[in-house]
Design a protein around this motif. Structure first.
Motif, mmCIF file in Angstrom:
data_model
loop_
_atom_site.group_PDB
_atom_site.id
_atom_site.type_symbol
_atom_site.label_atom_id
_atom_site.label_comp_id
_atom_site.label_asym_id
_atom_site.label_seq_id
_atom_site.Cartn_x
_atom_site.Cartn_y
_atom_site.Cartn_z
ATOM 1 N N UNK A 50 37.931 -20.657 -3.628
ATOM 2 C CA UNK A 50 39.181 -21.343 -3.931
ATOM 3 C C UNK A 50 39.943 -20.765 -5.127
ATOM 4 N N UNK A 51 39.285 -19.992 -5.963
ATOM 5 C CA UNK A 51 39.983 -19.406 -7.107
ATOM 6 C C UNK A 51 40.763 -18.141 -6.739
ATOM 7 N N UNK A 52 40.355 -17.462 -5.689
ATOM 8 C CA UNK A 52 41.010 -16.203 -5.322
ATOM 9 C C UNK A 52 42.492 -16.365 -4.996
ATOM 10 N N UNK A 53 42.886 -17.336 -4.180
ATOM 11 C CA UNK A 53 44.329 -17.486 -3.916
ATOM 12 C C UNK A 53 45.130 -17.835 -5.175
ATOM 13 N N UNK A 54 44.522 -18.587 -6.076
ATOM 14 C CA UNK A 54 45.230 -18.957 -7.309
ATOM 15 C C UNK A 54 45.566 -17.745 -8.159
#
Length: 63
Positions: A50-54
């Motif tokens: 979930x941190x990658x798109x951010x």
């Protein structure tokens, strides 16, 4: 998430679990690292972090 990323996460999780089981790491640090190990395993099995798109990170090869 690319295959290399998944493999690194799984290896790191296994190492943390082994170190915790053999009591090399313990206490609060051990608990925190076990939580990270669980997160690494879950994200590698789901093929999504979930941190990658951010942060705009993509480790999967473009098709």
């Amino acid at each position: 998430m690319g295959n290399t990323d998944k493999a690194i996460r799984i290896i790191m999780a296994i190492v943390i679990i082994i170190l915790s089981y053999t009591k090399v790491i313990s206490g609060t640090l051990g608990i925190i690292l076990l939580i990270f190990a669980a997160i690494f395993l879950l994200t590698s099995l789901a093929s999504f972090c979930p941190l990658y798109p951010l942060f705009g990170i993509n480790t999967c090869k473009k098709k």
